[in-house]
Design a protein around this motif. Structure first.
Motif, PDB file in Angstrom:
ATOM      1  N   VAL A 205      52.147  80.441  37.121  1.00  0.00           N
ATOM      2  CA  VAL A 205      51.808  79.023  36.953  1.00  0.00           C
ATOM      3  C   VAL A 205      53.030  78.152  36.670  1.00  0.00           C
ATOM      4  N   MET A 206      53.923  78.615  35.795  1.00  0.00           N
ATOM      5  CA  MET A 206      55.013  77.744  35.356  1.00  0.00           C
ATOM      6  C   MET A 206      55.987  77.366  36.473  1.00  0.00           C
ATOM      7  N   PRO A 207      56.296  78.240  37.433  1.00  0.00           N
ATOM      8  CA  PRO A 207      57.155  77.779  38.544  1.00  0.00           C
ATOM      9  C   PRO A 207      56.540  76.606  39.300  1.00  0.00           C
ATOM     10  N   ILE A 208      55.222  76.589  39.428  1.00  0.00           N
ATOM     11  CA  ILE A 208      54.551  75.482  40.110  1.00  0.00           C
ATOM     12  C   ILE A 208      54.711  74.195  39.305  1.00  0.00           C
ATOM     13  N   ILE A 209      54.472  74.295  38.005  1.00  0.00           N
ATOM     14  CA  ILE A 209      54.571  73.117  37.131  1.00  0.00           C
ATOM     15  C   ILE A 209      56.016  72.635  37.044  1.00  0.00           C
ATOM     16  N   ASN A 210      56.956  73.574  36.912  1.00  0.00           N
ATOM     17  CA  ASN A 210      58.372  73.190  36.808  1.00  0.00           C
ATOM     18  C   ASN A 210      58.884  72.559  38.103  1.00  0.00           C
ATOM     19  N   GLY A 217      59.320  64.170  38.215  1.00  0.00           N
ATOM     20  CA  GLY A 217      59.638  63.746  36.858  1.00  0.00           C
ATOM     21  C   GLY A 217      58.476  63.877  35.891  1.00  0.00           C
ATOM     22  N   LYS A 218      57.320  64.324  36.350  1.00  0.00           N
ATOM     23  CA  LYS A 218      56.137  64.481  35.505  1.00  0.00           C
ATOM     24  C   LYS A 218      55.852  65.968  35.299  1.00  0.00           C
ATOM     25  N   LYS A 219      55.841  66.395  34.029  1.00  0.00           N
ATOM     26  CA  LYS A 219      55.566  67.793  33.714  1.00  0.00           C
ATOM     27  C   LYS A 219      54.146  67.924  33.189  1.00  0.00           C
ATOM     28  N   VAL A 220      53.310  68.529  33.978  1.00  0.00           N
ATOM     29  CA  VAL A 220      51.919  68.733  33.583  1.00  0.00           C
ATOM     30  C   VAL A 220      51.867  69.671  32.383  1.00  0.00           C
ATOM     31  N   MET A 221      51.044  69.334  31.415  1.00  0.00           N
ATOM     32  CA  MET A 221      50.878  70.176  30.236  1.00  0.00           C
ATOM     33  C   MET A 221      49.800  71.224  30.506  1.00  0.00           C
ATOM     34  N   VAL A 240      55.727  81.809  26.674  1.00  0.00           N
ATOM     35  CA  VAL A 240      55.401  80.505  27.263  1.00  0.00           C
ATOM     36  C   VAL A 240      56.571  79.541  27.116  1.00  0.00           C
ATOM     37  N   VAL A 241      57.170  79.501  25.943  1.00  0.00           N
ATOM     38  CA  VAL A 241      58.288  78.588  25.685  1.00  0.00           C
ATOM     39  C   VAL A 241      59.470  78.927  26.595  1.00  0.00           C
ATOM     40  N   ALA A 242      59.772  80.215  26.725  1.00  0.00           N
ATOM     41  CA  ALA A 242      60.895  80.639  27.560  1.00  0.00           C
ATOM     42  C   ALA A 242      60.688  80.255  29.022  1.00  0.00           C
ATOM     43  N   ALA A 243      59.423  80.178  29.430  1.00  0.00           N
ATOM     44  CA  ALA A 243      59.121  79.821  30.823  1.00  0.00           C
ATOM     45  C   ALA A 243      59.087  78.306  31.035  1.00  0.00           C
ATOM     46  N   GLY A 244      59.274  77.533  29.965  1.00  0.00           N
ATOM     47  CA  GLY A 244      59.267  76.076  30.098  1.00  0.00           C
ATOM     48  C   GLY A 244      57.942  75.425  29.787  1.00  0.00           C
ATOM     49  N   GLY A 245      56.996  76.190  29.229  1.00  0.00           N
ATOM     50  CA  GLY A 245      55.697  75.620  28.894  1.00  0.00           C
ATOM     51  C   GLY A 245      55.783  74.625  27.748  1.00  0.00           C
ATOM     52  N   THR A 246      54.803  73.746  27.656  1.00  0.00           N
ATOM     53  CA  THR A 246      54.797  72.719  26.617  1.00  0.00           C
ATOM     54  C   THR A 246      53.570  72.789  25.712  1.00  0.00           C
ATOM     55  N   TYR A 262      50.181  80.417  10.493  1.00  0.00           N
ATOM     56  CA  TYR A 262      51.360  81.223  10.830  1.00  0.00           C
ATOM     57  C   TYR A 262      51.949  80.771  12.166  1.00  0.00           C
ATOM     58  N   LEU A 263      51.067  80.597  13.148  1.00  0.00           N
ATOM     59  CA  LEU A 263      51.544  80.208  14.479  1.00  0.00           C
ATOM     60  C   LEU A 263      52.197  78.833  14.438  1.00  0.00           C
ATOM     61  N   ARG A 264      51.601  77.905  13.685  1.00  0.00           N
ATOM     62  CA  ARG A 264      52.174  76.557  13.593  1.00  0.00           C
ATOM     63  C   ARG A 264      53.594  76.583  13.023  1.00  0.00           C
ATOM     64  N   ARG A 265      53.828  77.422  12.049  1.00  0.00           N
ATOM     65  CA  ARG A 265      55.167  77.471  11.430  1.00  0.00           C
ATOM     66  C   ARG A 265      56.207  78.008  12.418  1.00  0.00           C
ATOM     67  N   HIS A 266      55.749  78.761  13.399  1.00  0.00           N
ATOM     68  CA  HIS A 266      56.653  79.340  14.400  1.00  0.00           C
ATOM     69  C   HIS A 266      56.680  78.512  15.683  1.00  0.00           C
ATOM     70  N   CYS A 267      55.702  77.644  15.869  1.00  0.00           N
ATOM     71  CA  CYS A 267      55.457  77.010  17.159  1.00  0.00           C
ATOM     72  C   CYS A 267      56.531  75.979  17.525  1.00  0.00           C
ATOM     73  N   GLU A 268      56.882  75.949  18.812  1.00  0.00           N
ATOM     74  CA  GLU A 268      57.839  74.977  19.335  1.00  0.00           C
ATOM     75  C   GLU A 268      57.197  74.003  20.307  1.00  0.00           C
TER      76      GLU A 268
END
Length: 422
Positions: A205-210, A217-221, A240-246, A262-268
């Protein structure tokens, strides 16, 4: 600044209301079924819950929930309803979400004194904001990540919920991205199953979105469902983050407050909260928890978005409840600067262009994610036509133009009205 926790309830009891309220307070603080030698007046004064107020409501001649006849006091004839407000000193548990829940929604619902009991709302000291960072992105940050500076984010859900292969999912994403969608989410039933593993889905999925972002110029979430065990969620988030996900998504009731925190404290990236299982708390007016109380727990834990159903939805929730829930998400929680904790409500469940005008007029703003399945996929003009019809419907609503009038010069909206009604 308050150092007490307040909780509001609707109760129904065949006992004297004052007695029943005192039972609630005692059960959830220093009391037991009998006074103990070391339960001193000083201890009660410092740690006992207080019945702050009682507002009498109507009375019924039969219990709203099944109640053993032998549990009611002899000679009772009515089941009295009331609104009750209790408070606890913060010192009892400290600013701790799991222990807060044990206190305000613990051993209350099974108490013999009650034939109905529902937690309606909670009020928390600002000290919770110093311990729980809350949403990292919220409304403003989600707009920044998605590049949608105004108006609703038009979204959809990958359907069928399960059964699609990785390639089929990617093909659908390609159509949605080309069609102009702003937001896509996995269904809550599709996380990391063997027929469509999360990492393979990200890789497809992420190659399509990227690539689309590079062209336009629009990155679909895309909200990838990473619900799972703690270590699994952290690893999947990183992937997900490494692949460019948002955005990543979790089913909040399934992973729990500690898991979301826990996830929120780690989340980017943005953290999308799906409330699958919400009906267990809300379906009955006589037992459970109202959204006003429920969603505050997840806002503190750190979700940036949460579902609220939609108008004329496919579920049992009434329209007034949907709008009340959406407004609650957008209402600040604390007086502390920068701790408003506003999050973006997610409208879904049988939505199309038909509900747009009523949604905007009832809510009064467009700070929301508006997710449509059939309202996009089943549009006569295909996916692109479905997305366009929703943008046109929202534009008409926000400029106070009747939808039928706007549809005269906007073909996709006209098709939506014909297909889904007005």
């Amino acid at each position: 600044m308050s150092t007490r926790i307040y909780a509001h309830y609707m109760i129904e009891t065949p006992y004297h209301v004052e007695h029943a309220a005192n039972v609630m307070a005692g059960e959830q603080s220093s009391g037991t079924f009998t006074r103990l030698a070391n339960e001193t007046d000083a201890l009660r004064e410092a740690h006992g819950a207080i019945v702050e107020s009682i507002e009498m409501l109507d009375a019924l001649d039969a219990p709203s929930l099944p109640m053993r006849a032998d549990l009611a006091p002899q000679g009772h004839t009515l089941f009295q309803r009331a609104r009750v407000k209790l408070s606890w000193p913060l010192e009892n548990m400290g600013p701790s979400l799991p222990n807060l829940v044990s206190t305000v929604a613990g051993n209350l619902f099974e108490l013999k004194e009650f034939s109905a009991l529902k937690l309606l709302d909670i009020e928390l000291p600002d000290s919770f904001a110093s311990v729980y960072p809350g949403p990292q992105f919220g409304i403003t940050g989600t707009r920044q990540l998605s590049g949608i500076s105004s108006g609703p984010m038009i979204g959809t859900i990958i359907k069928p919920s399960v059964g699609l292969s990785v390639a089929e999912t990617a093909n659908m994403v390609e159509q949605l991205v080309v069609g102009g969608i702003d937001f896509i989410k996995d269904d809550e039933l599709q996380a990391n199953g063997p027929h469509n593993p999360l990492r393979a889905r990200v890789d497809a999925v992420m190659p399509i979105i990227n690539a689309h972002a590079e062209r336009t110029g629009k990155k679909v979430m895309y909200a990838f469902n990473i619900s799972g065990d703690i270590d699994e969620m952290r690893a999947q988030h990183d992937y997900v983050v490494a692949a460019g996900g948002t955005c990543v998504m979790v089913a909040v009731n399934s992973v729990g407050l500690a898991g979301v925190t826990y996830l929120r404290r780690h989340c980017e990236v943005a953290l999308h909260g799906h409330r699958a299982g919400w009906g267990m708390f809300s379906r009955s007016p006589h037992v459970g928890m109202a959204f006003t109380a429920y969603h505050k727990l997840w806002r503190l834990a750190g979700v940036d978005h949460i579902h609220v159903n939609g108008l004329r939805n496919k579920f049992s929730e009434e329209d007034d409840s949907v709008i009340t829930s959406a407004r609650a998400c957008q209402t600040p929680m604390f007086e502390t600067p920068d701790a408003g904790y506003q999050i973006m409500p997610v409208f879904s469940s049988g939505q199309s262009a038909a509900q747009v005008t009523d949604t905007y007029q009832a809510l009064g703003n467009s700070d929301l994610i508006y997710c449509c399945g059939g309202g996009i996929m089943a549009h006569p003009g295909g996916i692109a036509g479905g997305v366009a019809s929703l943008r046109q419907a929202w534009q008409a609503a926000m400029t106070d133009i009747p939808m039928a009038t706007y549809a005269r010069e906007h073909r996709e909206l006209a098709q939506a009205i014909e297909a889904f009604g007005q």
